[in-house]
Write an enzyme that holds these catalytic residues in place. Structure first.
Site: not given
Ligand code: MN
Ligand code: MN
Length: 411
Positions: A118, A121, A123, A128, A167, A190
């Site tokens: 993953r 990235h 947020h 999270e 992360h 979004e």
């Molecule tokens: Mn994340």
């Protein structure tokens, strides 16, 4: 004489002047009855007073019913969705988009194949939290202090990445891994998730060349769009060194082994709880893993300052929510389903079926607060309860005096 409280002014759109046959005093009695009852501000309490204070036939006195919205849908079938499937894994989301009541909390059920990534990235809008449901994965985090953190996670472990901390996750194999992600903002998805591949692809190559020290042409080898989840090689099982061998290791742990903590034990089940008290970095959420034994009942209670978000891992339950003004809503939940209970709404969780029910529960506050009906009843003199409920001392003395938590199976 009571001031015209906001409660009273809301519930009493009555016509000017007291109705005939009612003394001023009984008008206020009725008003205070209605204020105590809140939801009971129907014609009933008026009629009762009316009948007591006059020999005439009871007069119909109408209080206009309050205009209250029905309780919103609070059930969402997360695991039934197929939102994103690609090489390397899958993700299913419960954001305000799919589950409108859930403004303050969002969830994602994510699966990664062995070695899959993953990608790097962050947020922008949310912190999270995660719980490992299956398999193993490794995470690295970069903090604003310039510190790096790397850790491996197994079933029962949780992480917390504060809003904006960069992360990446990787499945360690040998099998796939599955984890539940929870965000402290229902709108996180979004415009809120920023990926390294997306940023690099959308930056002019000459800027990349200057900033990242490669010839501009080299950036043609980078992904042409956001990777999100992608396949990868299973990494060495021992933790590898950071590229910058001088980088400072993280001072605040992002990992908390929830299943390894001593549980709170009740007659009908157990709870593992982690708030900012136990895990200081987790400032915006509290998490509980609750196991209800067959026949267990998580008692009637509410949370004064947080919404509650539930994900069912195993087993079944019935949840009944009380939303004031006589409003109720009841739903049954099973594996992969999500419930959302708004801040301050009364509720209970009734275990169903023969296998224990396991639920992950998140609150959008780092501090845990709860008020149970039992504790409340214990915190009042007998005479108040006598007047409030119109029942005998004998019955009152049989009521519990303190909270029970999870009530055991009926004897
Ligand atoms: Mn994340
Ligand atoms: Mn609750």
């Amino acid at each position: 004489m009571p001031n015209k409280s906001s409660d009273e002014s809301k519930q009493s759109k009555r016509k000017p002047g007291a109705p005939k046959g009612l003394s001023r005093r009984s008008v206020f009695n009725a008003a205070s009855l209605a204020a105590i009852g809140g939801a009971a501000a129907t014609g009933l309490s008026w009629q009762r007073v009316n009948a007591q204070t006059t020999k005439e036939a009871p007069k119909e006195v109408k209080n206009e019913p309050k205009k209250v919205e029905e309780i919103e849908n609070f059930k969402y079938d997360l695991e039934k969705q197929t939102h994103w499937v690609g090489p390397g894994g899958s993700a299913k989301e419960a954001t305000v988009e799919e589950f409108p009541v859930s403004q303050s909390i969002a969830g994602v059920s994510m699966r990664l194949d062995p070695g899959a990534i993953r990608e790097l990235h962050w947020h922008a809008l949310a912190a999270e939290w995660a719980y490992m449901l299956e398999g193993r994965c490794r995470a690295t985090v970069i903090t604003p202090e310039g510190q790096a953190d790397i850790a491996d996670f197994e079933v029962g472990d949780t992480w917390y990445f504060p809003r904006g901390h960069g992360h990446v996750l990787q499945c360690l194999g040998p099998g796939p891994c599955h984890f539940l992600l929870v965000f402290d903002n229902g709108h996180f998805s979004e415009f809120g998730t920023f990926s390294a591949t997306d940023w690099i692809y959308n930056t002019p190559p000459d800027i990349l060349a200057r900033n990242l020290g490669l010839p501009a042409a080299a950036f043609a080898q980078f992904p042409k769009k956001e990777l999100y989840i992608g396949p990868g090689k299973i990494p060495p099982q021992s933790l590898e060194a950071y590229r910058n061998t001088e980088i400072e290791p993280g001072q605040s742990n992002h990992k908390y082994r929830l299943d390894h903590t001593p549980p709170r034990t009740y007659p009908g089940g157990v709870e593992h709880l982690v708030s900012s008290k136990e895990f200081p970095i987790q400032t915006t959420l509290t998490a509980v893993k609750m196991t209800l034994q067959p026949g267990g009942l998580r008692e009637m209670h509410w949370h004064p300052h947080a919404d509650e978000w539930q994900y069912y891992i195993k087993g079944r339950s019935r949840v009944r929510v009380f939303g004031s003004h006589g409003r109720f809503k009841e739903e049954e939940f099973g594996p992969g389903q999500v419930a959302f209970i708004k801040q301050g709404y009364g509720h209970y969780v009734e275990q169903l079926g023969n296998e224990p029910t396991e639920i992950l529960i998140l609150f959008n506050s780092g501090e845990y607060q709860e008020i149970s009906l039992t504790n409340w009843l214990g915190g009042n003199p007998v005479s108040i309860l006598e007047s409030n409920f119109g029942i005998s001392r004998d019955l009152i003395n049989q009521l519990p005096k303190k909270e029970i938590g999870i009530i055991g199976r009926k004897a």
